[in-house]
Design a protein around this motif. Structure first.
Motif, short mmCIF file in Angstrom:
data_model
loop_
_atom_site.label_atom_id
_atom_site.label_comp_id
_atom_site.label_asym_id
_atom_site.label_seq_id
_atom_site.Cartn_x
_atom_site.Cartn_y
_atom_site.Cartn_z
N ILE A 62 0.84 -1.21 0.00
CA ILE A 62 0.00 0.00 0.00
C ILE A 62 0.87 1.25 0.00
O ILE A 62 0.61 2.20 -0.75
CB ILE A 62 -0.95 -0.01 1.21
CG1 ILE A 62 -1.99 -1.14 1.06
CG2 ILE A 62 -1.65 1.34 1.36
CD1 ILE A 62 -2.83 -1.37 2.31
N SER A 63 1.90 1.24 0.82
CA SER A 63 2.78 2.40 0.92
C SER A 63 3.60 2.60 -0.35
O SER A 63 3.67 3.70 -0.91
CB SER A 63 3.71 2.25 2.12
OG SER A 63 4.66 3.29 2.18
N LYS A 64 4.22 1.54 -0.83
CA LYS A 64 5.13 1.63 -1.97
C LYS A 64 4.40 2.05 -3.24
O LYS A 64 4.94 2.81 -4.06
CB LYS A 64 5.83 0.29 -2.19
CG LYS A 64 6.80 0.27 -3.37
CD LYS A 64 7.48 -1.07 -3.50
CE LYS A 64 8.44 -1.09 -4.70
NZ LYS A 64 9.11 -2.40 -4.83
N HIS A 65 3.16 1.54 -3.43
CA HIS A 65 2.44 1.77 -4.69
C HIS A 65 1.33 2.82 -4.55
O HIS A 65 0.54 2.99 -5.49
CB HIS A 65 1.88 0.45 -5.21
CG HIS A 65 2.94 -0.56 -5.55
ND1 HIS A 65 3.60 -0.56 -6.75
CD2 HIS A 65 3.46 -1.58 -4.81
CE1 HIS A 65 4.48 -1.55 -6.76
NE2 HIS A 65 4.41 -2.19 -5.60
N SER A 66 1.26 3.48 -3.40
CA SER A 66 0.24 4.52 -3.17
C SER A 66 -1.17 4.00 -3.48
O SER A 66 -1.93 4.61 -4.24
CB SER A 66 0.54 5.76 -4.01
OG SER A 66 1.82 6.30 -3.69
N ILE A 67 -1.49 2.84 -2.88
CA ILE A 67 -2.79 2.21 -3.11
C ILE A 67 -3.91 3.06 -2.50
O ILE A 67 -3.84 3.46 -1.33
CB ILE A 67 -2.82 0.80 -2.49
CG1 ILE A 67 -1.72 -0.09 -3.09
CG2 ILE A 67 -4.21 0.17 -2.65
CD1 ILE A 67 -1.84 -0.36 -4.56
N LYS A 68 -4.94 3.32 -3.29
CA LYS A 68 -6.08 4.10 -2.82
C LYS A 68 -7.33 3.25 -2.63
O LYS A 68 -8.27 3.67 -1.95
CB LYS A 68 -6.39 5.24 -3.81
CG LYS A 68 -5.23 6.21 -4.02
CD LYS A 68 -4.81 6.86 -2.71
CE LYS A 68 -3.67 7.84 -2.93
NZ LYS A 68 -3.17 8.40 -1.64
#
Length: 331
Positions: A62-68
């Motif tokens: 979530i953090s690495k790929h900026s999951i929304k």
């Protein structure tokens, strides 16, 4: 907006990935490949092999790929197996999903799509089944999914997370462009099994139960094309992105076909008269499951494109034939 699709190397999840990629969305797939296949993942998606129950891994993704947003498809889905091995289903479908939700909340994800099931209704006494039909699952599979719905409901009352749970009826067919389909060789889905029999991959098929209180004694089911289902998920994602409140939707066409009718349709489309055995009922199989799906049509403006049993069968048959050729080339 980047979307994390769990179980995105599996049957329904891979079709969601196709829909997202076709729409130009950024997609990350998390799948442990226990039943999925990495070759079914769209080449534009980022694929990560791993467990949805690994909370630290999910948080890192979530953090690495900026999951929304998260679209959650990972889990076990075979009703009879859930009856014989309930703990597997409560682990895969409930415990691991609890960890996934926890990672989502801890990382600030506010949109969550959940792959639920009509099995949450159990042996419903009304038809068609609406979202207001009493929830009374008769299998651990249905109960494990309902428990997740309850967790999501409670979490949304305590945190900013909002969710849409889509309660599927009988998903069938394959991507019309031939890019994905039901690929687990020992799957139990009727149309999958019947197309395998038509192509000589099985010696016969079994019809489980001919004494149900239905017109021909076999179970009635509402079959929905997997691509129409993926489109419903896309619209649900847009709904959440626009600020929509947490809710549930039935996903089906509102029309039922008996097992006998489906088998005859597969024979007709394939031109093959394969053997059929009549067998006793399976545990956990309700007599009738037909969707009342007005809410998803009205709220999301969902308009199915493949509401035709023979078209569903043609797409499934084409995909099954491509799998047969793939196996032959690999041999």
């Amino acid at each position: 907006m980047t979307v994390l699709v769990t179980g995105g190397a599996g049957y329904i999840g891979s079709h969601m990935v196709l829909a997202l990629a076709d729409a130009g969305r950024d997609v990350v797939v998390l799948d442990d490949l226990s039943t999925g296949f990495d070759w079914m993942v769209h080449p534009d998606a980022t694929f990560i092999e791993g467990d949805v129950g690994d909370e630290s891994l999910v948080a890192e993704i979530i953090s690495k790929h900026s999951i929304k947003a998260i679209a959650h498809f990972a889990g076990s889905i075979i009703v009879p197996e859930s009856v014989s091995d309930p703990l597997k289903y409560y682990l895969n479908n409930t415990v691991r999903t609890r960890s996934l939700i926890s990672a989502a909340v801890g990382s600030g994800v506010e949109q969550f799509l959940f792959s639920s099931t009509a099995a949450v209704y159990g042996d419903a006494k009304e038809s068609p089944i609406t979202e207001g039909t009493p929830l009374n699952p008769v299998s651990p599979y249905g109960t494990s999914k309902l428990m997740t719905e309850m967790m999501l409901r409670d979490v949304t009352r305590a945190h900013p997370l909002r969710f849409v749970a889509l309660r599927y009826f009988n998903v069938a067919g394959a991507d019309p462009q031939g890019r994905s389909g039901q690929s687990t060789r020992q799957a139990t889905h009727l149309i999958k099994v019947a197309t395998q029999a038509a192509l000589g991959e099985r010696s016969h098929i079994d019809i489980f139960g001919t004494d149900y209180p239905t017109p021909d004694g076999t179970c009635l089911r509402d079959y929905i094309h997997v691509s129409d289902l993926a489109q419903a998920h896309m619209l649900a994602l847009d709904y959440l992105d626009a600020g929509g409140n947490s809710t549930v939707f039935n996903c089906g066409y509102g029309r039922g076909y008996s097992v006998h009718e489906v088998v005859e349709a597969v024979k007709r489309v394939s031109g093959v008269d394969f053997p059929v055995n009549l067998s006793p009922r399976r545990a956990g199989d309700p007599a009738t499951l037909i969707a009342g799906a007005e809410r998803v049509r009205e709220t999301l403006n969902w308009s199915p494109r493949h509401d035709d049993l023979e078209a569903i069968i043609r797409h499934a048959l084409s995909w099954e034939n491509s799998l047969k050729l793939r196996r032959a080339e690999a041999a």
